[in-house]
Design an enzyme around this catalytic site. Structure first.
Site, PDB file in Angstrom:
ATOM      1  N   GLY A   1       0.862  -1.365   0.148  1.00  0.00           N
ATOM      2  CA  GLY A   1      -0.219  -0.328   0.150  1.00  0.00           C
ATOM      3  C   GLY A   1       0.691   0.999   0.106  1.00  0.00           C
ATOM      4  N   ASN A   2       0.183   2.206   0.185  1.00  0.00           N
ATOM      5  CA  ASN A   2       1.368   3.543   0.616  1.00  0.00           C
ATOM      6  C   ASN A   2       0.322   4.677   1.763  1.00  0.00           C
ATOM      7  OD1 ASN A   2      -1.235   5.633  -0.920  1.00  0.00           O
ATOM      8  ND2 ASN A   2      -0.810   4.395  -2.653  1.00  0.00           N
ATOM      9  N   HIS A   3       1.118   5.490   1.664  1.00  0.00           N
ATOM     10  CA  HIS A   3       0.733   6.299   2.911  1.00  0.00           C
ATOM     11  C   HIS A   3      -0.298   7.327   2.634  1.00  0.00           C
ATOM     12  CE1 HIS A   3       3.623   5.319   5.268  1.00  0.00           C
ATOM     13  NE2 HIS A   3       4.620   5.768   4.567  1.00  0.00           N
ATOM     14  N   SER A   4      -1.729   7.123   1.360  1.00  0.00           N
ATOM     15  CA  SER A   4      -2.459   8.150   1.006  1.00  0.00           C
ATOM     16  C   SER A   4      -3.016   7.945   2.151  1.00  0.00           C
ATOM     17  CB  SER A   4      -2.668   8.020  -0.195  1.00  0.00           C
ATOM     18  OG  SER A   4      -4.010   8.842  -0.533  1.00  0.00           O
TER      19      SER A   4
ATOM     20  N   ALA B   1      -3.875   8.030  -4.937  1.00  0.00           N
ATOM     21  CA  ALA B   1      -2.935   7.247  -4.948  1.00  0.00           C
ATOM     22  C   ALA B   1      -2.427   5.783  -5.395  1.00  0.00           C
ATOM     23  CB  ALA B   1      -1.841   7.857  -3.529  1.00  0.00           C
TER      24      ALA B   1
END
Ligand code: CTP
Length: 398
Positions: free
Chosen positions: A206-209, A274
């Protein structure tokens, strides 16, 4: 000018209530019809007599005053805008949690019009995590939070927490009514948040969005009359707004399918998510066990949603993308604009202070298809959303 506009002013208990007297005068002078509802503790700070004289209507305070009680639903329906100024910490906490132990709160909970709040509190209270959480909750309900000022506070300290000045509030209200429904009858598609690409039943890439920028855009568009289709990634706070239809997705593929199927009917599409660029080739059915020293995971490219919409775009549709960059910001943003056939790219650089994941501010530069670029200072994400929506309007009329 506010001729014929109906403003319901809620006043809660704070020293800044003295500014509300001025505000009522200015609103009435600008042509608005003003009704005032106060919390019982607000009476300790300003007198109902002053406010009823200036607003030319009785001031409502008591929940169990029969006439006022019967009116609480009608008041929220009567108003074109409900503004709570000053908003104290106590009233904020109650609004965020749906409490209803006074008339102002009953009116708030029944209001069908847009609701704005102008917080006022001491700096330490302003910076308390509960205050931040409660304000985010209000924004999630579609309420607009007017920024506080910095300066001398009632405690004698100097810092953040001063209620917005009446002149600035009036400016905002005038601007709101002169431009408020420009997107009425328009459909706006927005993607927001991260995507999670599963590796096995327990893990994902995943990512930090945080989805905050996309949510701010959805609220801004809905408050300006648009019917918003929000395709929202995982791990992001849900929101409830009558003008926003939320579709929850997890993976890049689900986001792609949801966005592409909704694009045909959209006048404007804003890709603020994102999206993962790569996803595992296979998803293990069982939890992947620890094995050797290292683990290599084979990834394949996901489909680029913005680029696909750029290929599907018809005349009259306007497509906006974001570019998150850490180097060669401007050149990369312009390249994305051209490559993905977007009409506008909003650049945020991770190098800029006040911009990036998980925080409430952002700093953007907007590039459009006509070669214009406009750099904005650090602002709250809702103020940035207003700038982006204004830029979309300008481009549409260009
Ligand atoms: N985007 C998308 N679908 C993807 C990847 C990105 O719709 N699979 C959109 C994003 O929502 C954003 C824009 O494309 O509006 C740019 O995203 P960004 O991550 O900055 O760029 P990428 O195209 O992924 O390129 P790179 O990661 O190489 O910078």
């Amino acid at each position: 000018m506010l001729k014929g506009k109906k403003i319901l002013l809620g006043i809660s208990g704070s020293i800044a209530a003295y500014k509300s007297i001025l505000l009522v005068r200015m609103l009435v002078k600008a042509g608005a019809e003003v009704r005032v509802v106060m919390t019982p503790s607000a009476k300790d700070f300003v007198s109902p007599l002053t406010l009823s004289t200036l607003s030319r209507h009785p001031v409502l305070v008591d929940l169990f005053d029969e006439a006022a009680w019967a009116n609480h639903v009608m008041l929220g329906r009567w108003a074109d805008l409900m503004l709570i100024a000053p908003l104290s910490c106590n009233t904020l906490g109650k609004m965020a949690n749906g409490l209803c132990d006074n008339l102002l709160l009953a009116v708030y909970l029944s209001a069908t019009c847009p609701v704005w709040v102008a917080p006022a509190m001491d700096e330490d209270m302003w910076h308390h995590p509960t205050t931040k959480k409660n304000l985010l909750a209000l924004e999630g309900y579609g309420n607009r939070v007017l920024p506080v000022g910095k300066g001398e506070l009632a405690s004698g300290l100097v810092g953040d927490g001063r209620m917005a000045e009446p002149e600035d509030i009036l400016d905002n209200i005038e601007q709101f009514f002169s431009s408020s429904q420009e997107f009425a009858g328009k459909k706006v598609l927005i993607t927001a948040g991260p995507t999670y690409e599963p590796l096995d039943p327990v893990r994902f890439i995943g990512n930090h969005s945080s989805g905050k920028m996309g949510i701010a855009l959805a609220l801004e568009m809905a408050n300006r009359g648009a019917a918003v289709e929000l395709v929202l990634g995982p791990g992001v706070q849900h929101l409830a707004h009558p003008g926003i239809n939320v579709t929850r997705v997890k993976t890049a593929e689900e986001m792609y399918d949801a966005a592409v199927s909704r694009f045909k009917d959209s006048n404007v599409a804003i890709m603020a998510a994102a999206v993962a660029d790569y996803t595992p080739v296979t998803v293990a059915e069982e939890k992947i066990k620890k094995q050797e020293e290292g683990l290599v995971i084979a990834l394949k490219k996901t489909r680029d949603i913005l680029k696909s919409l750029g290929e599907l775009k018809q005349p009259g549709q306007l497509l906006v993308g974001f570019a998150l960059e850490t180097n060669n910001e401007e050149a990369n943003a312009i390249e994305k604009l051209q490559k993905k056939n977007a009409d506008m790219i909003v650049l945020n650089s991770l190098n800029d202070q006040g911009a990036g994941f998980g925080i409430d501010t952002n700093k953007v530069t907007i590039f459009d298809r006509s070669g214009n670029s406009n750099a904005y200072p650090v602002k709250s994400k809702s103020a940035v959303a207003r700038d982006i929506v204004d830029a979309i309007l300008n481009l549409n009329h260009a």
